[in-house]
Write a protein that holds these residues in place. Structure first.
Motif, PDB file in Angstrom:
ATOM      1  N   TYR A  62      34.678  40.711  65.093  1.00 12.24           N
ATOM      2  CA  TYR A  62      33.065  40.002  65.111  1.00 12.24           C
ATOM      3  C   TYR A  62      32.809  39.311  66.514  1.00 12.24           C
ATOM      4  O   TYR A  62      33.708  39.055  67.466  1.00 12.24           O
ATOM      5  CB  TYR A  62      33.332  38.626  64.376  1.00 12.24           C
ATOM      6  CG  TYR A  62      33.505  38.706  62.935  1.00 12.24           C
ATOM      7  CD1 TYR A  62      32.620  38.927  62.211  1.00 12.24           C
ATOM      8  CD2 TYR A  62      34.895  38.650  62.420  1.00 12.24           C
ATOM      9  CE1 TYR A  62      32.590  39.231  60.837  1.00 12.24           C
ATOM     10  CE2 TYR A  62      35.139  38.921  60.851  1.00 12.24           C
ATOM     11  CZ  TYR A  62      33.664  39.268  60.330  1.00 12.24           C
ATOM     12  OH  TYR A  62      33.967  39.514  58.727  1.00 12.24           O
ATOM     13  N   GLN A 103      29.486  43.101  63.047  1.00 16.51           N
ATOM     14  CA  GLN A 103      29.034  42.030  62.586  1.00 16.51           C
ATOM     15  C   GLN A 103      28.862  40.805  63.560  1.00 16.51           C
ATOM     16  O   GLN A 103      30.048  40.655  64.409  1.00 16.51           O
ATOM     17  CB  GLN A 103      29.945  41.458  61.364  1.00 16.51           C
ATOM     18  CG  GLN A 103      28.934  40.323  60.561  1.00 16.51           C
ATOM     19  CD  GLN A 103      28.569  40.992  59.305  1.00 16.51           C
ATOM     20  OE1 GLN A 103      27.907  42.156  59.143  1.00 16.51           O
ATOM     21  NE2 GLN A 103      28.598  40.306  58.174  1.00 16.51           N
ATOM     22  N   TYR A 105      27.305  36.830  64.606  1.00 13.42           N
ATOM     23  CA  TYR A 105      26.591  35.673  64.169  1.00 13.42           C
ATOM     24  C   TYR A 105      26.142  34.927  65.408  1.00 13.42           C
ATOM     25  O   TYR A 105      27.025  34.709  66.439  1.00 13.42           O
ATOM     26  CB  TYR A 105      27.620  34.752  63.433  1.00 13.42           C
ATOM     27  CG  TYR A 105      27.941  35.286  61.825  1.00 13.42           C
ATOM     28  CD1 TYR A 105      27.193  35.292  60.985  1.00 13.42           C
ATOM     29  CD2 TYR A 105      29.187  35.774  61.700  1.00 13.42           C
ATOM     30  CE1 TYR A 105      27.441  35.917  59.740  1.00 13.42           C
ATOM     31  CE2 TYR A 105      29.514  36.406  60.517  1.00 13.42           C
ATOM     32  CZ  TYR A 105      28.524  36.497  59.406  1.00 13.42           C
ATOM     33  OH  TYR A 105      28.876  37.145  58.387  1.00 13.42           O
ATOM     34  N   TYR A 107      25.763  31.336  66.346  1.00 15.50           N
ATOM     35  CA  TYR A 107      25.801  30.034  65.823  1.00 15.50           C
ATOM     36  C   TYR A 107      24.896  29.199  66.677  1.00 15.50           C
ATOM     37  O   TYR A 107      25.422  28.712  68.096  1.00 15.50           O
ATOM     38  CB  TYR A 107      27.407  29.354  66.018  1.00 15.50           C
ATOM     39  CG  TYR A 107      27.387  28.137  65.261  1.00 15.50           C
ATOM     40  CD1 TYR A 107      28.286  28.060  64.262  1.00 15.50           C
ATOM     41  CD2 TYR A 107      27.166  27.119  65.985  1.00 15.50           C
ATOM     42  CE1 TYR A 107      28.511  26.803  63.598  1.00 15.50           C
ATOM     43  CE2 TYR A 107      27.434  25.698  65.484  1.00 15.50           C
ATOM     44  CZ  TYR A 107      28.107  25.811  64.278  1.00 15.50           C
ATOM     45  OH  TYR A 107      28.478  24.400  63.548  1.00 15.50           O
ATOM     46  N   TYR A 146      23.201  37.845  62.332  1.00 16.56           N
ATOM     47  CA  TYR A 146      22.493  36.956  61.567  1.00 16.56           C
ATOM     48  C   TYR A 146      22.567  35.403  62.419  1.00 16.56           C
ATOM     49  O   TYR A 146      23.467  35.340  63.055  1.00 16.56           O
ATOM     50  CB  TYR A 146      23.428  36.591  60.315  1.00 16.56           C
ATOM     51  CG  TYR A 146      23.611  37.685  59.376  1.00 16.56           C
ATOM     52  CD1 TYR A 146      22.456  38.215  58.746  1.00 16.56           C
ATOM     53  CD2 TYR A 146      24.831  38.255  59.199  1.00 16.56           C
ATOM     54  CE1 TYR A 146      22.369  39.288  57.803  1.00 16.56           C
ATOM     55  CE2 TYR A 146      25.008  39.473  58.551  1.00 16.56           C
ATOM     56  CZ  TYR A 146      23.739  40.026  57.693  1.00 16.56           C
ATOM     57  OH  TYR A 146      23.702  40.974  56.842  1.00 16.56           O
ATOM     58  N   TYR A 148      23.034  31.428  62.334  1.00 15.43           N
ATOM     59  CA  TYR A 148      23.602  30.210  61.575  1.00 15.43           C
ATOM     60  C   TYR A 148      23.260  29.086  62.395  1.00 15.43           C
ATOM     61  O   TYR A 148      23.063  28.910  63.641  1.00 15.43           O
ATOM     62  CB  TYR A 148      25.035  30.672  61.767  1.00 15.43           C
ATOM     63  CG  TYR A 148      25.746  29.864  60.788  1.00 15.43           C
ATOM     64  CD1 TYR A 148      25.969  30.245  59.420  1.00 15.43           C
ATOM     65  CD2 TYR A 148      26.349  28.511  61.198  1.00 15.43           C
ATOM     66  CE1 TYR A 148      26.839  29.402  58.544  1.00 15.43           C
ATOM     67  CE2 TYR A 148      27.098  27.904  60.372  1.00 15.43           C
ATOM     68  CZ  TYR A 148      27.307  28.346  58.924  1.00 15.43           C
ATOM     69  OH  TYR A 148      27.884  27.688  58.067  1.00 15.43           O
ATOM     70  N   LEU A 166      31.881  27.540  61.319  1.00 17.51           N
ATOM     71  CA  LEU A 166      31.260  28.982  60.624  1.00 17.51           C
ATOM     72  C   LEU A 166      32.030  29.058  59.283  1.00 17.51           C
ATOM     73  O   LEU A 166      31.576  29.872  58.423  1.00 17.51           O
ATOM     74  CB  LEU A 166      31.136  29.769  61.985  1.00 17.51           C
ATOM     75  CG  LEU A 166      30.541  31.372  61.482  1.00 17.51           C
ATOM     76  CD1 LEU A 166      29.108  30.900  61.081  1.00 17.51           C
ATOM     77  CD2 LEU A 166      30.553  31.976  62.749  1.00 17.51           C
TER      78      LEU A 166
END
Lengths: 418, 176
Positions: A62, A103, A105, A107, A146, A148, A166
């Motif tokens: 990640y 992937q 994220y 944050y 994405y 978050y 997370l």
């Protein structure tokens, strides 16, 4: 620039295309290593080196973008996400390709939901254009990203606390090892990079490591976004070449434009509430990772808070300690209890009810927190106390001597609560 | 079951973003707060049930994170940053003024249920102080006149019962 077509018209996503078509993942890491890029979140850790710690074996990995920006005085990542989200996305995708992640994220602190709309729209535009998703630009590389949103906790800027958050847990740090590179998000290898750090990656790929190193200094290459606030005429974000002096930043007409109201300079916080306060002599220091070492401080995330001659430094210390006490996650005792007592003592001293002994106890508590906390929050919390005592001891003395009551408090102070 | 009735698509979309559904807890708590008005026991129980979590865990998160309100709040939550950087540019005086004008103490809610006033830690807009967030929307470069205008605008909005989606709803809609 927040629109995909504008970003692409200015060369956007060409670095990603170049990476996918011309470089092996290992080569990307080598370029970033050679550029000398260091983490812009405050720690200054070499970015390429961080990426190289990720195991090469295939498997779930990640990239997590740290946009939890909550340090007092810091507001650069917010503006980046608002005005130029695609450069952050592109940088994160290049990082994902380099370490073999599919992937990502981002944050963001919960308070960024308002500006998060720009970011989400940017993501959506990427998915629609085939820049995110499967077989990006017709290659084998597939990647999803994405947004978050946290929910209000400074500690989540600490990488392990961020990962805990997370994962749906309390935002509390864990004791390293394990390091996120080995066991990060969902116990999988994870790179956590600051937003601004990743925004530096696309131009490094496009223009090369040598170009990047030609900006800034040998040990602190590249440009840096400096957040300037407090008693200056022109507060705001300024992108500067590392090596520029703090004096230029505060007084330069293209930057701070001097002290508001023609007042005299008193002190400056170079890294928000976390770094020790410095005095006028430090203005000649360069804005680099090493520049403030002789003055006992650090540039951190370059959140420069300027204070003029009217500032009560005990009040300033109290404000900062109140912040750390409020934001302490409560997991380790030295930080939880230490910040609590430092705030009480400072409050009493500020109110004019303190004694010489309170001042000694305050220093003793601060010294005992140092080096004994689980993460850096506790370490940072003592900086406002010890550095203001070191540089402005007279002001503390004046408050504890002669039973002096309430010193011309023009401002409300936070009252400590249990 | 207010949350699932009101935001079924959003919940589905949020869950699809994570390999482990526990990660959806903060986003669902934001939405639950929208549906129920605050992080009531009932609201947190619904989140726990959707995610197969212990309700105690969800309640502990509600206590830990400051953007979750454990008590009912006004229609508009005004959160003023009065951290050091903002205070150097007049944030403390601004809070006092706001408190006086709304005739409520910090953490208080007006009798008509419209406004709650809070002070918060750094909101990453120190260069635009005094500033506040109103239901997560930033209002910057404020002074007394701009505060008056803001309050008048919000009162008018409430009277007209304009139901624009909130920021949490808008952000969650991207997951649909």
């Amino acid at each position: 620039m927040h629109k995909l077509e504008v970003y692409r018209a200015n060369g956007g996503y060409e670095a990603l295309q170049k990476v996918l078509n011309e470089y092996q993942p290992g080569e990307v890491i080598d370029i970033v290593k050679a550029s000398g890029l260091r983490g812009r979140g405050g720690a200054g850790f070499p970015t390429g080196l961080k990426w190289s710690f990720i195991p090469k074996a295939p498997g779930e990995k990640y990239i997590v973008v740290n946009s939890d920006e909550s340090e007092m005085g810091t507001f650069k990542d917010r503006e980046l996400l608002e005005k130029n989200p695609h450069q952050v996305i592109e940088g994160a995708m290049i990082a994902a390709y380099a370490i073999g992640a599919k992937q990502i994220y981002n944050y963001m602190r919960g308070e960024f939901m308002g500006i998060g709309q720009h970011f989400e729209e940017a993501l959506k535009a990427c998915y629609d254009a085939g820049i995110l998703g499967d077989n990006i630009f017709g290659t084998d590389f597939s990647c999803r990203m994405y947004g978050y949103y946290g929910a209000g906790a400074y500690i989540c800027g600490e990488e392990t606390a961020l990962l805990s958050s997370l994962q749906g847990d309390l935002g509390q740090p864990w004791s390293k090892p394990p390091f996120p590179a080995i066991e990060g998000l969902y116990k999988k290898p994870t790179v956590v990079n600051n937003t601004e750090t990743l925004a530096n990656v696309p131009p490094i790929i496009t223009n090369g490591a040598d170009w990047y190193k030609s900006i800034g200094t040998a040990q602190s290459p590249g440009p840096k976004i400096v957040c300037l606030s407090g008693h200056v005429n022109n507060p705001g974000n300024y992108e500067v070449e590392m090596g520029m002096t703090f004096h230029e930043l505060v007084y330069g007409e293209n930057y701070g434009g001097g002290i508001r109201g023609g007042k005299k300079f008193k002190a400056l916080l170079p890294s928000g509430g976390s770094g020790p306060v410095v005095k006028e002599d430090a203005l000649k220091a360069p804005i680099t990772y090493e520049g403030l070492t002789p003055y006992g401080s650090t540039v951190g995330s370059a959140s420069v808070v300027v204070m003029d001659e009217t500032t009560d430094m005990v009040w300033a210390a109290l404000k900062m300690v109140h912040f750390f006490k409020h934001e302490s996650c409560g997991k380790c005792t030295p930080c939880r209890e230490g910040t609590f007592w430092m705030e009480r003592l400072l409050h009493r001293i500020y109110e004019g009810h303190g004694t010489e002994q309170d001042l000694e106890v305050l220093q003793s508590v601060a010294t005992q927190i140092k080096g004994k906390t689980l993460c850096a929050l506790g370490e940072f919390a003592v900086n406002p106390v010890l550095s203001t005592i070191r540089h402005f001891f007279d002001e503390y003395k004046a408050k504890v001597q002669g039973g002096q009551k309430k010193v011309a408090a023009k401002t409300a102070v936070p009252t400590p609560t249990d | 079951m207010l949350l699932q009735e009101k935001y079924p698509e959003e919940i589905k979309g949020i869950l699809a973003r994570f390999p482990h559904k526990k990660s959806a807890v903060l986003p669902l708590m934001h939405l639950a707060q929208e549906a129920y008005g605050f992080t009531s026991r009932e609201a947190m129980q619904e989140v726990a049930q959707i995610l197969d979590l212990d309700p105690t865990h969800v309640l502990s998160l509600a206590g830990f994170y400051t953007l979750y309100y454990e008590e009912p709040v006004g229609k508009f939550v005004l959160e003023v940053c009065n951290d050091l950087a903002c205070a150097l540019r007049g944030a403390d005086e601004f809070v006092q003024m706001a408190s006086r004008k709304l005739d409520i103490p910090v953490d208080g809610t007006t009798n008509d249920g419209l406004f709650t006033l809070k002070t918060v830690m750094c909101l990453a807009a120190c260069d635009r102080a005094p500033m506040l967030q109103c239901n997560l929307k930033f209002e910057e470069h404020l002074d007394e006149a701009k505060f008056d205008a803001l309050i008048s605008r919000l009162r008018a909005e409430a009277a007209a019962e304009k139901a624009e989606p909130s920021i949490v709803e808008q952000i969650s809609a991207f997951a649909k």
